[in-house]
Scaffold this motif. Structure first.
Motif, PDB file in Angstrom:
ATOM      1  N   GLY A  88       0.826  -1.189   0.000  1.00  0.00           N
ATOM      2  CA  GLY A  88       0.000   0.000   0.000  1.00  0.00           C
ATOM      3  C   GLY A  88       0.869   1.250   0.000  1.00  0.00           C
ATOM      4  O   GLY A  88       2.093   1.165   0.158  1.00  0.00           O
ATOM      5  N   THR A 124      -4.972  -2.845   2.080  1.00  0.00           N
ATOM      6  CA  THR A 124      -6.369  -2.423   2.158  1.00  0.00           C
ATOM      7  C   THR A 124      -6.938  -2.293   0.754  1.00  0.00           C
ATOM      8  O   THR A 124      -6.202  -2.104  -0.216  1.00  0.00           O
ATOM      9  CB  THR A 124      -6.514  -1.072   2.896  1.00  0.00           C
ATOM     10  OG1 THR A 124      -5.697  -0.098   2.253  1.00  0.00           O
ATOM     11  CG2 THR A 124      -6.151  -1.194   4.361  1.00  0.00           C
ATOM     12  N   GLU A 125      -8.243  -2.412   0.648  1.00  0.00           N
ATOM     13  CA  GLU A 125      -8.930  -2.352  -0.649  1.00  0.00           C
ATOM     14  C   GLU A 125      -8.604  -1.094  -1.437  1.00  0.00           C
ATOM     15  O   GLU A 125      -8.476  -1.129  -2.653  1.00  0.00           O
ATOM     16  CB  GLU A 125     -10.448  -2.443  -0.448  1.00  0.00           C
ATOM     17  CG  GLU A 125     -11.028  -3.725  -0.992  1.00  0.00           C
ATOM     18  CD  GLU A 125     -12.533  -3.761  -0.809  1.00  0.00           C
ATOM     19  OE1 GLU A 125     -13.227  -2.927  -1.425  1.00  0.00           O
ATOM     20  OE2 GLU A 125     -12.988  -4.652  -0.064  1.00  0.00           O
ATOM     21  N   ASP A 126      -8.453   0.023  -0.728  1.00  0.00           N
ATOM     22  CA  ASP A 126      -8.156   1.284  -1.408  1.00  0.00           C
ATOM     23  C   ASP A 126      -6.673   1.449  -1.748  1.00  0.00           C
ATOM     24  O   ASP A 126      -6.268   2.448  -2.340  1.00  0.00           O
ATOM     25  CB  ASP A 126      -8.638   2.478  -0.573  1.00  0.00           C
ATOM     26  CG  ASP A 126      -7.967   2.560   0.799  1.00  0.00           C
ATOM     27  OD1 ASP A 126      -7.052   1.771   1.092  1.00  0.00           O
ATOM     28  OD2 ASP A 126      -8.380   3.442   1.575  1.00  0.00           O
ATOM     29  N   LEU A 128      -4.256   1.985   0.233  1.00  0.00           N
ATOM     30  CA  LEU A 128      -3.597   2.990   1.068  1.00  0.00           C
ATOM     31  C   LEU A 128      -2.644   2.390   2.102  1.00  0.00           C
ATOM     32  O   LEU A 128      -1.578   2.946   2.357  1.00  0.00           O
ATOM     33  CB  LEU A 128      -4.650   3.856   1.758  1.00  0.00           C
ATOM     34  CG  LEU A 128      -4.155   5.135   2.421  1.00  0.00           C
ATOM     35  CD1 LEU A 128      -3.430   6.036   1.427  1.00  0.00           C
ATOM     36  CD2 LEU A 128      -5.334   5.881   3.037  1.00  0.00           C
ATOM     37  N   ARG A 169      -4.906   9.359   5.814  1.00  0.00           N
ATOM     38  CA  ARG A 169      -5.968   9.298   4.804  1.00  0.00           C
ATOM     39  C   ARG A 169      -6.170  10.643   4.105  1.00  0.00           C
ATOM     40  O   ARG A 169      -6.755  10.707   3.041  1.00  0.00           O
ATOM     41  CB  ARG A 169      -7.281   8.834   5.434  1.00  0.00           C
ATOM     42  CG  ARG A 169      -7.258   7.366   5.793  1.00  0.00           C
ATOM     43  CD  ARG A 169      -8.626   6.864   6.177  1.00  0.00           C
ATOM     44  NE  ARG A 169      -8.622   5.421   6.280  1.00  0.00           N
ATOM     45  CZ  ARG A 169      -8.760   4.752   7.429  1.00  0.00           C
ATOM     46  NH1 ARG A 169      -8.940   5.388   8.559  1.00  0.00           N
ATOM     47  NH2 ARG A 169      -8.731   3.432   7.421  1.00  0.00           N
TER      48      ARG A 169
END
Length: 170
Positions: A88, A124-126, A128, A169
């Motif tokens: 990430g 993580t899915e995003d 990040l 974030r």
């Protein structure tokens, strides 16, 4: 490696990974003057360029240095700094050494898994965050310790995690 195999590997590289990064890595290697004993330095550069060290990058380095691919893979797999999988944007490392564990690092790790909805060594899915457990940071007096990228967080409490994660974030 035969010429046909080398051409095949080169073709795969051009399809999957940006050619300009290979060009930059090649320029770095050529700029060293001597590559004797420079494998780790070259792998650091390669990982900083690509974000990880996939098989094609390892083979590229091996060809440039005139060494077996297995030797490059041996170094990559030995040192925990190197990774063969994408990471990430930010890497969260939770120290699981004795002092940190005794002070609750296992609870910090479990809470992070819940908050990020991933297990250790996953992204993580995003894209990040990557979450990792590591053996020892060497900051036992600050236990439990967590790092995000190169920033060390000492005496981490579960209730601080939301704020820490949110700051990355933004």
């Amino acid at each position: 490696m035969t010429k046909a195999q080398e051409i095949s590997v080169t073709a795969q590289v051009e399809e999957e990974l940006p050619r300009e990064k290979f060009d930059e890595l090649e320029a770095f290697i050529e700029g060293l003057g001597t590559t004797q004993g420079a494998l780790i330095e070259i792998l650091h550069k390669a990982q900083s360029l690509f974000g990880y060290l996939p098989r094609d990058v390892q083979l590229f380095v091996a060809r440039k240095l005139g060494i077996p691919g297995a030797e490059v893979f041996g170094v990559v797999s030995f040192y925990s700094y190197f990774t063969t999988k994408p990471r990430g944007k930010h890497t969260i490392s939770v120290c699981m050494g004795t002092a940190c564990f005794v002070k609750g690092a296992d609870k910090i790790m479990e809470r992070l898994k819940e908050k990020l909805n991933i297990e250790s060594n996953e992204i993580t899915e995003d894209g990040l965050f990557t979450l990792k457990d590591i053996r020892c940071v060497g900051a036992c007096g600050l236990a439990p310790v967590m790092m995000i990228d190169d920033k060390v967080y000492g005496r981490v409490k579960e209730e601080e995690l939301d704020g820490i994660l949110e700051s990355y974030r933004k």
